[in-house]
Design a protein around this motif. Structure first.
Motif, short mmCIF file in Angstrom:
data_model
loop_
_atom_site.label_atom_id
_atom_site.label_comp_id
_atom_site.label_asym_id
_atom_site.label_seq_id
_atom_site.Cartn_x
_atom_site.Cartn_y
_atom_site.Cartn_z
N ALA A 55 0.83 -1.20 0.00
CA ALA A 55 0.00 0.00 0.00
C ALA A 55 0.87 1.25 0.00
O ALA A 55 0.60 2.21 -0.75
N ASP A 56 1.95 1.23 0.80
CA ASP A 56 2.85 2.39 0.84
C ASP A 56 3.50 2.63 -0.51
O ASP A 56 3.63 3.78 -0.95
N ALA A 57 3.92 1.52 -1.16
CA ALA A 57 4.58 1.67 -2.46
C ALA A 57 3.63 2.28 -3.47
O ALA A 57 3.98 3.21 -4.20
N VAL A 58 2.39 1.78 -3.51
CA VAL A 58 1.40 2.31 -4.46
C VAL A 58 1.18 3.79 -4.20
O VAL A 58 1.15 4.61 -5.12
N LYS A 59 1.10 4.15 -2.91
CA LYS A 59 0.89 5.56 -2.56
C LYS A 59 2.05 6.42 -3.06
O LYS A 59 1.84 7.48 -3.67
N ALA A 60 3.29 5.96 -2.83
CA ALA A 60 4.45 6.76 -3.22
C ALA A 60 4.51 6.92 -4.74
O ALA A 60 4.81 8.00 -5.25
N ILE A 61 4.19 5.83 -5.46
CA ILE A 61 4.32 5.88 -6.92
C ILE A 61 3.27 6.81 -7.52
O ILE A 61 3.55 7.57 -8.45
#
Lengths: 341, 169
Positions: A55-61
């Motif tokens: 979820a964090d990765a999707v948010k950052a991207i």
């Protein structure tokens, strides 16, 4: 040509492994910190919060890319990549499992066996500073500039004890043989007498402190001290570019642990990790993984229990305590190699 | 191999030109870094891995970082840089450059010194070969050079140290 292809495939596998490792290291750290703080930590996304890193990765991207108007554009964009690349390429010389032999084919679990492997570590560690220094400078912000000045002073200072301790470890490869070696793979393959292990472990706390300082981890996270520099060198960064800095810090924790596991704790060596058997590489990688995770636990343990030190204390500790100690250690090691080895 | 060398030489030249042509001192320092790294790769190509790695550790890892440190401390944007220089400074620059070019041409025109073949041998640049050369064959000049560096370092410390009044109580 097939050697080139194999190296590319190995590098790709390593990068995927390291990026996944980064994602779950953030989860590991948050869970552990929560334990230290007597709270629960991430537990909403997926079972036990296991999907939180994704979820964090999707948010950052998918965050909007913002380039502030007052920055030096070229360097501002290049800097996060410059800080991530050294953390990734340092892994090329670290053996993560014993060789796999299938018929006449041998698969080695390291990307490159450089005959100056240990110096390669020092070289890459010494250029790892650029990402942070340039990121802070190009942001054109006083807080960021202060952060990058601190990084420059801190990392150059701590490279000195780091290099001295590496030199001492290089010296010990001379014991009981004609010529020493600088290759990590050969160092791992050399049998060491038990007293040499004890002597090396004496250097481990010092080495660990220099690794903490090199990866800007607490209590040495002076470049980003949020209470005085509001986040230091990365204050003008957001979205994926911030995530790259974040990644660089965590991956350099992983590589630092891998280096220490290889130099001080025998890397993939352990019971049943026999080279040449079909199960050797699997068990060997298991040992390597366990050692790295245990060392990462120490990184996080230190973060949870030691307060951040003041900047002048940081430099004084390096120049007045750590450097003399490591010079003394180097001299004593040289004496041991000459008189015992 | 020649193609790789040409590419590296081009990168090194671009870096060198960048040092001179950049208006911004930070870009100059980074061009210098590019130049150093290109040379490090060339050393590795000449099977002098040790020299290549040391080039990175010393020049890229320490010296250019210190350049950047100083540039940041005195401020990266110096509009006056390169302007309003006295005429004699320019003349001195031209004369020095001409002398350097002359020395370079003189060196290139002479026949190669003996013993170069040993350096170019596959193991000539290895740590063992270099260690033997420095610590066995040429130990006295090597130690003399280190004493010279130590003296320079002590001089730097003496110059940088301010006089501190002893505490009153």
């Amino acid at each position: 040509m097939s050697i080139v292809l194999l190296s590319i495939l190995k590098s790709l596998a390593l990068i995927i492994l390291l990026l996944t490792g980064f994602a779950y290291l953030t989860y590991y750290e948050r869970k552990l910190l929560a334990r230290f703080h007597v709270r629960r930590g991430p537990n909403r996304a997926g079972p036990f919060g296991l999907l939180q890193p994704i979820a964090d990765a999707v948010k950052a991207i998918f965050k909007e890319e913002i380039v502030p108007g007052h920055v030096d554009k070229l360097i501002y964009i290049v800097a996060p990549a410059l800080s991530l690349i050294p953390a990734l390429v340092i892994f090329a010389v670290i053996p993560i499992a014993p060789d796999l032999r299938l018929g006449g084919f041998t698969l080695q679990f390291h990307v490159a066996d450089i005959n100056v492997g240990l110096l390669y570590l020092a070289a890459i560690a010494s250029v790892a500073t650029y990402g942070i220094i340039l990121g802070g400078w190009s942001s054109n912000n006083n807080y960021a500039l202060l952060g990058s000045l601190r990084t420059a002073a801190q990392m150059i200072s701590y490279e000195l004890p780091f290099g001295l301790l590496l030199a001492a470890i290089i010296l010990t490869t001379n014991i009981g043989r004609e010529a020493g070696t600088l290759s990590l793979i050969e160092i791992l393959n050399q049998p060491r007498p038990w007293w040499l292990w004890l002597w090396l472990w004496l250097a481990f706390p010092m080495f660990f402190i220099t690794m903490l300082a090199e990866s800007n981890r607490s209590p040495f996270d002076l470049p980003e001290t949020e209470n005085e520099l509001i986040a230091g060198f990365q204050v003008e960064y957001g979205g994926i570019k911030f995530a790259l800095f974040f990644m660089a810090e965590y991956i350099s924790m992983i590589t630092g642990s891998a280096i220490m596991a290889t130099l001080f704790f025998g890397g993939w060596r352990g019971p049943f990790a026999d080279p040449g058997t079909w199960y050797g590489p699997i068990v060997g990688f298991g040992w390597f993984f366990l050692k790295v995770v245990a060392l990462l636990f120490v990184y996080i343990w230190v973060r949870a229990s030691v307060p951040r030190i003041r900047y002048d204390q940081l430099l004084q500790f390096c120049w007045k305590v750590l450097t003399p100690l490591s010079i003394g250690y180097l001299v004593l090691t040289a004496l041991i190699v000459v008189f015992v080895g | 191999m020649p193609l790789l060398f040409a590419a590296l030489a081009l990168i090194a030249l671009v870096g060198a030109a960048g040092v001179l042509l950049s208006r911004n001192p930070v870009y100059s320092a980074l061009s210098l870094l590019l130049n150093f790294v290109a040379f490090a790769v060339m050393y590795v190509m000449l099977s002098a891995q040790f020299l290549g790695v040391v080039q990175i550790i010393v020049y890229a890892g320490a010296i250019v970082v210190l350049f950047l440190f100083v540039v940041m401390l005195i401020g990266g944007n110096l509009p006056a840089l390169g302007r309003g220089r006295r005429a004699y400074v320019r003349a001195a620059g031209v004369i020095l450059a001409a002398l350097f070019l002359l020395a370079l041409l003189f060196g290139l025109a002479r026949p190669l010194p003996n013993g170069l073949a040993a350096v170019g041998a596959p193991d000539g640049g290895s740590v063992q070969a270099l260690g033997l050369a420095l610590y066995v064959d040429h130990i006295v000049p090597f130690e003399l050079a280190s004493i010279l560096l130590l003296t320079a370092m002590l001089g730097g410390i003496v110059l940088a140290r301010r006089y501190q009044a002893p505490p009153k109580d």
